[in-house]
Design an enzyme around this catalytic site. Structure first.
Site, mmCIF file in Angstrom:
data_model
loop_
_atom_site.group_PDB
_atom_site.id
_atom_site.type_symbol
_atom_site.label_atom_id
_atom_site.label_comp_id
_atom_site.label_asym_id
_atom_site.label_seq_id
_atom_site.Cartn_x
_atom_site.Cartn_y
_atom_site.Cartn_z
ATOM 1 N N ASP A 1 0.848 -1.200 0.000
ATOM 2 C CA ASP A 1 0.000 0.000 0.000
ATOM 3 C C ASP A 1 0.885 1.254 0.000
ATOM 4 O OD1 ASP A 1 0.569 1.011 2.719
ATOM 5 O OD2 ASP A 1 -0.567 -0.710 3.452
ATOM 6 N N HIS B 1 8.318 -5.397 -1.331
ATOM 7 C CA HIS B 1 7.492 -6.380 -2.044
ATOM 8 C C HIS B 1 6.647 -5.774 -3.163
ATOM 9 C CE1 HIS B 1 7.823 -9.133 1.753
ATOM 10 N NE2 HIS B 1 8.875 -9.204 0.983
HETATM 11 P P1 OAD Z 1 1.634 -10.930 8.686
HETATM 12 O O1 OAD Z 1 0.179 -11.050 8.415
HETATM 13 O O2 OAD Z 1 2.465 -12.142 8.573
HETATM 14 O O3 OAD Z 1 1.854 -10.343 10.144
HETATM 15 C C1 OAD Z 1 1.123 -9.235 10.577
HETATM 16 C C2 OAD Z 1 1.584 -8.848 11.956
HETATM 17 O O4 OAD Z 1 0.853 -7.684 12.323
HETATM 18 C C3 OAD Z 1 1.326 -9.893 13.043
HETATM 19 O O5 OAD Z 1 2.478 -10.073 13.838
HETATM 20 C C4 OAD Z 1 0.176 -9.285 13.834
HETATM 21 O O6 OAD Z 1 0.220 -9.624 15.221
HETATM 22 C C5 OAD Z 1 0.431 -7.820 13.657
HETATM 23 N N1 OAD Z 1 -0.746 -6.949 13.851
HETATM 24 C C6 OAD Z 1 -2.061 -7.212 13.693
HETATM 25 N N2 OAD Z 1 -2.798 -6.132 13.980
HETATM 26 C C7 OAD Z 1 -1.939 -5.148 14.327
HETATM 27 C C8 OAD Z 1 -2.072 -3.786 14.730
HETATM 28 N N3 OAD Z 1 -3.266 -3.202 14.825
HETATM 29 N N4 OAD Z 1 -0.950 -3.097 15.025
HETATM 30 C C9 OAD Z 1 0.272 -3.674 14.923
HETATM 31 N N5 OAD Z 1 0.459 -4.943 14.554
HETATM 32 C C10 OAD Z 1 -0.629 -5.669 14.264
HETATM 33 O O7 OAD Z 1 2.161 -9.743 7.738
HETATM 34 P P2 OAD Z 1 3.665 -9.390 7.305
HETATM 35 O O8 OAD Z 1 4.633 -9.792 8.337
HETATM 36 O O9 OAD Z 1 3.659 -7.992 6.834
HETATM 37 O O10 OAD Z 1 4.135 -10.515 1.034
HETATM 38 O O11 OAD Z 1 3.812 -10.340 6.049
HETATM 39 C C11 OAD Z 1 4.977 -10.296 5.289
HETATM 40 C C12 OAD Z 1 4.679 -10.582 3.845
HETATM 41 O O12 OAD Z 1 3.924 -11.798 3.743
HETATM 42 C C13 OAD Z 1 3.814 -9.555 3.165
HETATM 43 O O13 OAD Z 1 4.562 -8.457 2.684
HETATM 44 C C14 OAD Z 1 3.174 -10.313 2.057
HETATM 45 C C15 OAD Z 1 2.827 -11.577 2.807
HETATM 46 O O14 OAD Z 1 2.651 -12.692 2.077
HETATM 47 C C16 OAD Z 1 3.746 -10.722 -0.229
HETATM 48 O O15 OAD Z 1 2.583 -10.781 -0.565
HETATM 49 C C17 OAD Z 1 4.887 -10.865 -1.187
#
Ligand code: OAD
Length: 230
Positions: free
Chosen positions: A91, A106
């Site tokens: 985003d 990404h």
């Molecule tokens: P994840 O969905 O794996 O992790 C999201 C994290 O955000 C978790 O640790 C949640 O606990 C946390 N979370 C949830 N609500 C929240 C809030 N209100 N405030 C803060 N944290 C919160 O997402 P990513 O780690 O970003 O890639 O995933 C990494 C990559 O996997 C993404 O870029 C995407 C995905 O597949 C691609 O699509 C290439």
């Protein structure tokens, strides 16, 4: 004196309070969709319509949401620090909040690129990529997203930024996806690392990390105030 450098590594959680789903939480996107069906090059060659629709829906939603308190707090941090944001998010909420330096690991939802020449990248006009939208070489345009199994070209410059960090702030990422999750390994010994996430994240590999068990909006605003007042 030059400003101290803060490197931020953000993930889906930073945009959760804007109304964008994370991937791996309960109710997250990878519970509703099969990664292998929508987020790989093989999926694209197998079923372009499905992959295009998946990203069209994400892009359409992006036009309906706004940055939240976490994105804005990081902009405020620029008053006193050299802030470099490395985001796994596709985003544009960091940019829309006003952050100056944003690196996307990404890809970017609002951009599309040629499927024969990765250097031909375009801003998409509106939310919908359609079959028959082509690049100047005549090939179908694809989402400008790094799919699973594809190289992550921004890792070397991101690692370089991390190696110059005085402070690192990790926000809203499960640290499940590599090589993004390995970036914290590049920070120098003197760099202090903060991690903001309401859930438990494995931090065994991050020495001396300060964990803030809060949602991004509250946790980031509080940490930014603390850093600006130190
Ligand atoms: P994840 O969905 O794996 O992790 C999201 C994290 O955000 C978790 O640790 C949640 O606990 C946390 N979370 C949830 N609500 C929240 C809030 N209100 N405030 C803060 N944290 C919160 O997402 P990513 O780690 O970003 O890639 O995933 C990494 C990559 O996997 C993404 O870029 C995407 C995905 O597949 C691609 O699509 C290439």
């Amino acid at each position: 004196m030059s400003k101290k450098r803060i490197v931020v590594l953000s993930g889906a959680g930073v945009s959760a309070e804007s109304g964008i789903s994370t991937f791996r939480d309960s109710g997250g996107l990878w519970e509703k969709y099969d990664i292998m069906e929508v987020a790989t090059f093989e999926a694209w060659t197998r079923n372009q319509a499905l992959v295009m629709d998946f990203y069209n829906q994400r892009r359409k939603q992006l036009y309906e949401v706004e940055p939240n308190a976490a994105h804005y707090a990081l902009v405020k941090l620029e008053e006193q620090f050299d802030v470099q944001i490395i985001t796994q998010n596709v985003d544009d909420l960091h940019e829309r909040a006003g952050s100056k330096n944003v690196m996307h690991l990404h890809g970017e939802l609002k951009k599309v690129r040629s499927s024969v020449d990765e250097d031909l990248v375009y801003e998409l006009d509106g939310w919908e990529l359609k079959k028959g939208d082509t690049c100047e070489k005549g090939s179908q345009l694809r989402p400008h997203i790094v799919w699973f199994g594809e190289p992550v070209p921004m890792i070397p410059p991101a690692a370089e930024l991390c190696s110059t960090a005085d402070i690192m702030i990790i926000i809203g990422t499960s640290l499940n996806v590599y090589p993004a999750a390995s970036l914290v390994g590049y920070v120098p010994d003197y760099c202090h690392v903060y991690l903001i996430d309401p859930a438990e994240v494995n931090v065994a590999h991050i020495p001396g990390v300060t964990v803030i068990r809060e949602k991004a909006g509250k946790g980031t605003a509080e940490l930014v105030n603390k850093l600006l007042n130190e």
